[in-house]
Scaffold this motif. Structure first.
Motif, mmCIF file in Angstrom:
data_model
loop_
_atom_site.group_PDB
_atom_site.id
_atom_site.type_symbol
_atom_site.label_atom_id
_atom_site.label_comp_id
_atom_site.label_asym_id
_atom_site.label_seq_id
_atom_site.Cartn_x
_atom_site.Cartn_y
_atom_site.Cartn_z
ATOM 1 N N ALA A 94 0.797 -1.128 -0.061
ATOM 2 C CA ALA A 94 0.179 -0.019 0.139
ATOM 3 C C ALA A 94 0.723 1.089 -0.099
ATOM 4 N N SER A 95 0.310 2.180 -0.408
ATOM 5 C CA SER A 95 1.024 3.496 -0.460
ATOM 6 C C SER A 95 1.169 4.202 0.936
ATOM 7 N N VAL A 96 1.990 5.030 1.024
ATOM 8 C CA VAL A 96 2.355 5.583 2.444
ATOM 9 C C VAL A 96 0.703 6.592 3.019
ATOM 10 N N ASP A 97 -0.007 6.985 2.102
ATOM 11 C CA ASP A 97 -1.139 7.496 2.589
ATOM 12 C C ASP A 97 -2.154 6.530 2.906
ATOM 13 N N ARG A 98 -2.094 5.579 2.165
ATOM 14 C CA ARG A 98 -3.144 4.460 2.363
ATOM 15 C C ARG A 98 -3.094 3.753 3.762
ATOM 16 N N TRP A 99 -1.822 3.430 4.043
ATOM 17 C CA TRP A 99 -1.705 2.701 5.485
ATOM 18 C C TRP A 99 -1.732 3.765 6.537
ATOM 19 N N SER A 100 -1.351 5.023 6.093
ATOM 20 C CA SER A 100 -1.276 5.818 7.337
ATOM 21 C C SER A 100 -2.764 6.227 7.801
ATOM 22 N N ALA A 101 -3.554 6.324 6.584
ATOM 23 C CA ALA A 101 -4.965 6.621 6.955
ATOM 24 C C ALA A 101 -5.875 5.488 7.731
ATOM 25 N N ALA A 102 -5.066 4.267 7.536
ATOM 26 C CA ALA A 102 -5.631 3.126 8.486
ATOM 27 C C ALA A 102 -5.106 3.325 9.966
ATOM 28 N N LEU A 103 -3.683 3.826 10.152
ATOM 29 C CA LEU A 103 -3.543 4.045 11.372
ATOM 30 C C LEU A 103 -4.001 5.124 12.174
ATOM 31 N N ASP A 104 -4.365 6.256 11.258
ATOM 32 C CA ASP A 104 -4.960 7.450 11.665
ATOM 33 C C ASP A 104 -6.480 6.907 12.389
ATOM 34 N N LEU A 105 -7.223 6.166 11.833
ATOM 35 C CA LEU A 105 -8.592 5.822 11.969
ATOM 36 C C LEU A 105 -8.352 4.710 13.101
ATOM 37 N N ASN A 106 -7.740 3.961 13.123
ATOM 38 C CA ASN A 106 -7.770 2.759 14.057
ATOM 39 C C ASN A 106 -7.082 2.982 15.231
ATOM 40 N N LEU A 107 -6.218 4.014 15.404
ATOM 41 C CA LEU A 107 -5.377 4.076 16.596
ATOM 42 C C LEU A 107 -4.990 5.752 16.949
ATOM 43 N N ARG A 108 -4.807 6.595 16.125
ATOM 44 C CA ARG A 108 -4.663 8.028 16.361
ATOM 45 C C ARG A 108 -5.822 8.480 16.654
ATOM 46 N N ALA A 109 -6.995 8.345 16.164
ATOM 47 C CA ALA A 109 -8.390 8.974 16.441
ATOM 48 C C ALA A 109 -8.609 8.671 17.741
ATOM 49 N N PRO A 110 -8.785 7.337 18.061
ATOM 50 C CA PRO A 110 -9.041 6.945 19.660
ATOM 51 C C PRO A 110 -8.221 7.566 20.601
ATOM 52 N N MET A 111 -6.840 7.779 20.079
ATOM 53 C CA MET A 111 -6.131 8.567 21.317
ATOM 54 C C MET A 111 -6.275 9.819 21.471
ATOM 55 N N LEU A 112 -6.622 10.511 20.241
ATOM 56 C CA LEU A 112 -7.093 11.984 20.395
ATOM 57 C C LEU A 112 -8.249 12.444 20.914
#
Length: 238
Positions: A94-112
């Motif tokens: 996957a592109s960096v943008d693709r896998w970064s978006a997955a991390l943003d939704l599944n980890l960064r969002a609940p942290m924030l």
């Protein structure tokens, strides 16, 4: 803590687990704030619940959307939004943008969301936060979506590290680690498989919503991750 009279934010509330959790919290007396990127689904969930629910269209990968959502000052926060395990390609193709978006939704969002909820919860006299992980985050076997499984594993570890918030903020953070849940989509996906590939019966939605209520109301639980396995009784991992 009691659920009745509390403001509860449920992310990923347009369908499935999030919808079921929102309905259960509303039935137990909470004022529920529904959040998702899918407005049609949010309208349907709101209609099922009635006056106890309102919704906020929010892309949880966007910081300003998370901040807007947390302005509702919840005493209960269900960090349920996530997904992407079935999207292809996955890391490392996957592109960096693709896998970064997955991390943003599944980890960064609940942290924030958790970070932004803490002060208002403390001012309100306490709160309860639940992370929604997955059995994809357990063990050491390969997984088809490394970014998804890594994020879900991180939620389990994050939850344990946040146990001291019970003392500093009067906020308890706990985690649910469900196997394949019998949502409408999950039931259809399992039925589409050859019988030999279906495996054990899925985790009932009732079991999951009962677990949410338990983790919200049991003041003795903080920093815990509870596994909902298809083949075993629910039990804590730590």
């Amino acid at each position: 803590m009691q659920i009745s009279g509390k403001v509860a934010v449920v992310t990923g509330a347009a369908v499935g687990i999030g919808r079921a959790v929102a309905q259960r919290l509303a039935a137990d007396g909470a004022e529920v704030v529904l959040a998702d990127i899918d407005e049609d689904g949010l309208r349907q969930t709101q209609a099922l619940i009635g006056p106890a629910a309102r919704y906020v269209v929010a892309d949880l990968r966007d910081d300003s959307s998370v901040a807007k959502l947390m302005a509702s000052r919840p005493q209960i926060l269900i960090n349920n939004a996530g997904g992407g395990a079935v999207l292809r390609p996955c890391f490392p193709e996957a592109s960096v943008d693709r896998w970064s978006a997955a991390l943003d939704l599944n980890l960064r969002a609940p942290m924030l969301a958790t970070q932004l909820a803490l002060d208002s919860m403390r001012e309100a006299g306490g709160g309860a936060i639940i992370m929604m992980s997955s059995t994809a985050g357990l063990g050491f076997d390969p997984h088809v979506s490394p970014e998804y499984s890594a994020a879900k594993a991180a939620l389990i570890r994050l939850t344990a590290t946040l146990a001291p918030l019970r003392d500093t903020h009067q906020v308890r953070v706990n985690c649910i680690v469900p196997d394949w849940v019998a949502t409408e989509r999950g039931i259809a996906e399992r039925a589409a498989l050859p019988p030999a590939d279906r495996g054990p019966t899925q985790v009932p939605l009732q079991t999951l919503t009962d677990t949410v209520v338990r983790l919200v109301t049991d003041d003795s639980l903080a920093g815990k991750s509870l596994l909902l396995d298809r083949e075993e009784d629910p039990h804590f991992l730590n």
